[in-house]
Write an enzyme that holds these catalytic residues in place. Structure first.
Site, PDB file in Angstrom:
ATOM      1  N   SER A   1       0.860  -1.185   0.000  1.00  0.00           N
ATOM      2  CA  SER A   1       0.000   0.000   0.000  1.00  0.00           C
ATOM      3  C   SER A   1       0.897   1.235   0.000  1.00  0.00           C
ATOM      4  O   SER A   1       2.058   1.168   0.427  1.00  0.00           O
ATOM      5  CB  SER A   1      -0.866   0.000   1.273  1.00  0.00           C
TER       6      SER A   1
ATOM      7  N   TYR B   1      -2.483  -0.698  10.099  1.00  0.00           N
ATOM      8  CA  TYR B   1      -2.529  -1.044   8.671  1.00  0.00           C
ATOM      9  C   TYR B   1      -1.240  -0.607   7.980  1.00  0.00           C
ATOM     10  O   TYR B   1      -0.592  -1.385   7.282  1.00  0.00           O
ATOM     11  CB  TYR B   1      -3.744  -0.389   8.011  1.00  0.00           C
TER      12      TYR B   1
HETATM   13  N1  LIG Z   1      -8.642  -0.860  -2.259  1.00  0.00           N
HETATM   14  C1  LIG Z   1      -7.610  -0.040  -2.103  1.00  0.00           C
HETATM   15  O1  LIG Z   1      -7.708   1.182  -2.318  1.00  0.00           O
HETATM   16  C2  LIG Z   1      -6.271  -0.603  -1.693  1.00  0.00           C
HETATM   17  C3  LIG Z   1      -5.165   0.267  -1.680  1.00  0.00           C
HETATM   18  C4  LIG Z   1      -3.921  -0.226  -1.302  1.00  0.00           C
HETATM   19  C5  LIG Z   1      -3.789  -1.559  -0.933  1.00  0.00           C
HETATM   20  N2  LIG Z   1      -4.877  -2.390  -0.957  1.00  0.00           N
HETATM   21  C6  LIG Z   1      -4.677  -3.795  -0.585  1.00  0.00           C
HETATM   22  O2  LIG Z   1      -5.224  -4.632  -1.581  1.00  0.00           O
HETATM   23  C7  LIG Z   1      -5.661  -5.870  -1.003  1.00  0.00           C
HETATM   24  C8  LIG Z   1      -7.094  -6.137  -1.386  1.00  0.00           C
HETATM   25  O3  LIG Z   1      -7.879  -5.081  -0.856  1.00  0.00           O
HETATM   26  P1  LIG Z   1      -9.384  -4.772  -1.313  1.00  0.00           P
HETATM   27  O4  LIG Z   1      -9.474  -3.322  -1.452  1.00  0.00           O
HETATM   28  O5  LIG Z   1      -9.769  -5.678  -2.422  1.00  0.00           O
HETATM   29  O6  LIG Z   1     -10.139  -5.172   0.045  1.00  0.00           O
HETATM   30  P2  LIG Z   1     -11.563  -5.864   0.311  1.00  0.00           P
HETATM   31  O7  LIG Z   1     -12.503  -5.561  -0.789  1.00  0.00           O
HETATM   32  O8  LIG Z   1     -11.904  -5.479   1.709  1.00  0.00           O
HETATM   33  O9  LIG Z   1     -11.200  -7.421   0.244  1.00  0.00           O
HETATM   34  C9  LIG Z   1     -10.353  -7.987   1.219  1.00  0.00           C
HETATM   35  C10 LIG Z   1     -10.300  -9.476   1.033  1.00  0.00           C
HETATM   36  O10 LIG Z   1      -9.537 -10.016   2.139  1.00  0.00           O
HETATM   37  C11 LIG Z   1     -10.304 -11.055   2.725  1.00  0.00           C
HETATM   38  N3  LIG Z   1     -10.087 -11.197   4.163  1.00  0.00           N
HETATM   39  C12 LIG Z   1     -10.205 -10.239   5.110  1.00  0.00           C
HETATM   40  N4  LIG Z   1     -10.032 -10.778   6.324  1.00  0.00           N
HETATM   41  C13 LIG Z   1      -9.809 -12.106   6.139  1.00  0.00           C
HETATM   42  C14 LIG Z   1      -9.579 -13.189   7.014  1.00  0.00           C
HETATM   43  N5  LIG Z   1      -9.562 -13.043   8.342  1.00  0.00           N
HETATM   44  N6  LIG Z   1      -9.378 -14.423   6.485  1.00  0.00           N
HETATM   45  C15 LIG Z   1      -9.417 -14.595   5.136  1.00  0.00           C
HETATM   46  N7  LIG Z   1      -9.639 -13.611   4.255  1.00  0.00           N
HETATM   47  C16 LIG Z   1      -9.840 -12.372   4.766  1.00  0.00           C
HETATM   48  C17 LIG Z   1     -11.750 -10.674   2.480  1.00  0.00           C
HETATM   49  O11 LIG Z   1     -12.571 -11.815   2.637  1.00  0.00           O
HETATM   50  P3  LIG Z   1     -14.203 -11.711   2.631  1.00  0.00           P
HETATM   51  O12 LIG Z   1     -14.590 -11.720   1.162  1.00  0.00           O
HETATM   52  O13 LIG Z   1     -14.615 -12.952   3.353  1.00  0.00           O
HETATM   53  O14 LIG Z   1     -14.573 -10.441   3.313  1.00  0.00           O
HETATM   54  C18 LIG Z   1     -11.674 -10.139   1.061  1.00  0.00           C
HETATM   55  O15 LIG Z   1     -11.735 -11.199   0.138  1.00  0.00           O
HETATM   56  C19 LIG Z   1      -5.451  -5.724   0.516  1.00  0.00           C
HETATM   57  O16 LIG Z   1      -4.243  -6.331   0.891  1.00  0.00           O
HETATM   58  C20 LIG Z   1      -5.367  -4.214   0.709  1.00  0.00           C
HETATM   59  O17 LIG Z   1      -4.620  -3.869   1.858  1.00  0.00           O
HETATM   60  C21 LIG Z   1      -6.109  -1.938  -1.316  1.00  0.00           C
END
Ligand SMILES: NC(=O)c1ccc[n+]([C@@H]2O[C@H](COP(=O)([O-])OP(=O)(O)OC[C@H]3O[C@@H](n4cnc5c(N)ncnc54)[C@H](OP(=O)(O)O)[C@@H]3O)[C@@H](O)[C@H]2O)c1
Length: 245
Positions: A151, A164
């Site tokens: 991130s 985070y």
């Molecule tokens: N979106 C952004 O702007 C952004 C920016 C920088 C970095 N990121 C990174 O990109 C990655 C994906 O983020 P996203 O935005 O797609 O987030 P998201 O929509 O919240 O999805 C997160 C995923 O992680 C899974 N997860 C969370 N807790 C878990 C647990 N205890 N056990 C197993 N799985 C778990 C969730 O499962 P469920 O489907 O069961 O909820 C979901 O599939 C993350 O590492 C995040 O830090 C995102």
């Protein structure tokens, strides 16, 4: 790198495991990798969502994925090993460590102990257990790609992003140490910073932001494909900003 054009069969013959495959960027990566020929292994905590996604991918004409249920908030080295062993994988060419949690945002001075433990467990420790478990299979592959998810706040600290941000600094560190340890082997190790992306996590972090101003997960997929496929052979130890100009 978002202008990379992946050949339709880029990932044919490759077996790729994705964490956090049931929502957001991970879900889109699963659909995209499957559409490019990969045999997927999906990890998540919700068996119903996993089953539905597998069915959706199978119905699209892509290879039917396999799935394993693992709650990363409670995963230990032993339960991670048991989960992967139960999948009886015979090969693994790619590992996308995408799952993550945001935790509670706020100043470090007010950080709750349990929240700190939870975020570090999901975003850091569970990834280490998965890497340790999957590494022997990745090392048997002719060329393997291991991608961690970083991130912007894991490269430059920002007030209020608490556990985070610190967990993402640890992710960058894990990538660098591992890439150095595996230098000269067939396993390349990189990190992706998706940048602000239209998902539930971003909406939780920035509730006042208009999501329509953000890139969608699908728009980031060229970089994910590039790093998972053969055109990134030899590139390792790098941190990639998906949305760098
Ligand atoms: N979106 C952004 O702007 C952004 C920016 C920088 C970095 N990121 C990174 O990109 C990655 C994906 O983020 P996203 O935005 O797609 O987030 P998201 O929509 O919240 O999805 C997160 C995923 O992680 C899974 N997860 C969370 N807790 C878990 C647990 N205890 N056990 C197993 N799985 C778990 C969730 O499962 P469920 O489907 O069961 O909820 C979901 O599939 C993350 O590492 C995040 O830090 C995102």
């Amino acid at each position: 790198m978002l202008d990379y054009q992946a050949p339709p069969t880029l990932l044919a013959g490759k077996c790729i495991l994705i964490t956090g495959a049931t929502a957001g960027i991970g879900r889109t990566a699963a659909l995209t990798f499957a559409a490019h020929g990969a045999q997927l292994v999906l990890l998540g905590r919700d068996p119903l969502k996993l089953r539905q996604l597998c069915e959706e991918i199978g119905a699209s004409g892509a290879l039917l994925p396999r799935y394993g249920v693992l709650d990363l908030a409670t995963a230990s080295q032993a339960t991670t090993r048991a989960c992967i062993a139960a999948l009886a994988l015979t090969r693994l060419d790619g590992l996308l460590l995408n799952a993550g949690v945001l935790g509670t945002l706020g100043p470090l001075a007010e950080l709750d102990e349990q929240e700190w433990q939870r975020v570090l467990q999901v975003n850091v420790s569970a990834n280490l257990w998965l890497i340790q478990t999957c590494l022997p299979l990745l090392q048997q592959a002719p060329q393997a790609s291991l991608l961690l998810t970083s991130s912007g706040v894991g490269k430059r600290g920002r007030a209020g992003w608490g556990s985070y941000a610190i967990s993402k600094f640890a992710t960058e560190g894990m990538m660098q140490v591992l890439a150095d340890e595996l230098a000269g082997t067939g396993v390349r190790v990189n990190a992706i910073n998706p940048g602000a992306t239209r998902t539930a996590m971003r909406a939780a972090a920035k509730p006042d932001e208009d999501p329509l101003t953000l890139r969608t997960p699908a728009e980031l997929m060229p970089l994910y494909l590039y790093l998972m496929g053969q055109h990134s052979l030899g590139l390792t130890g790098q941190s990639w900003d998906a949305q760098s100009k």
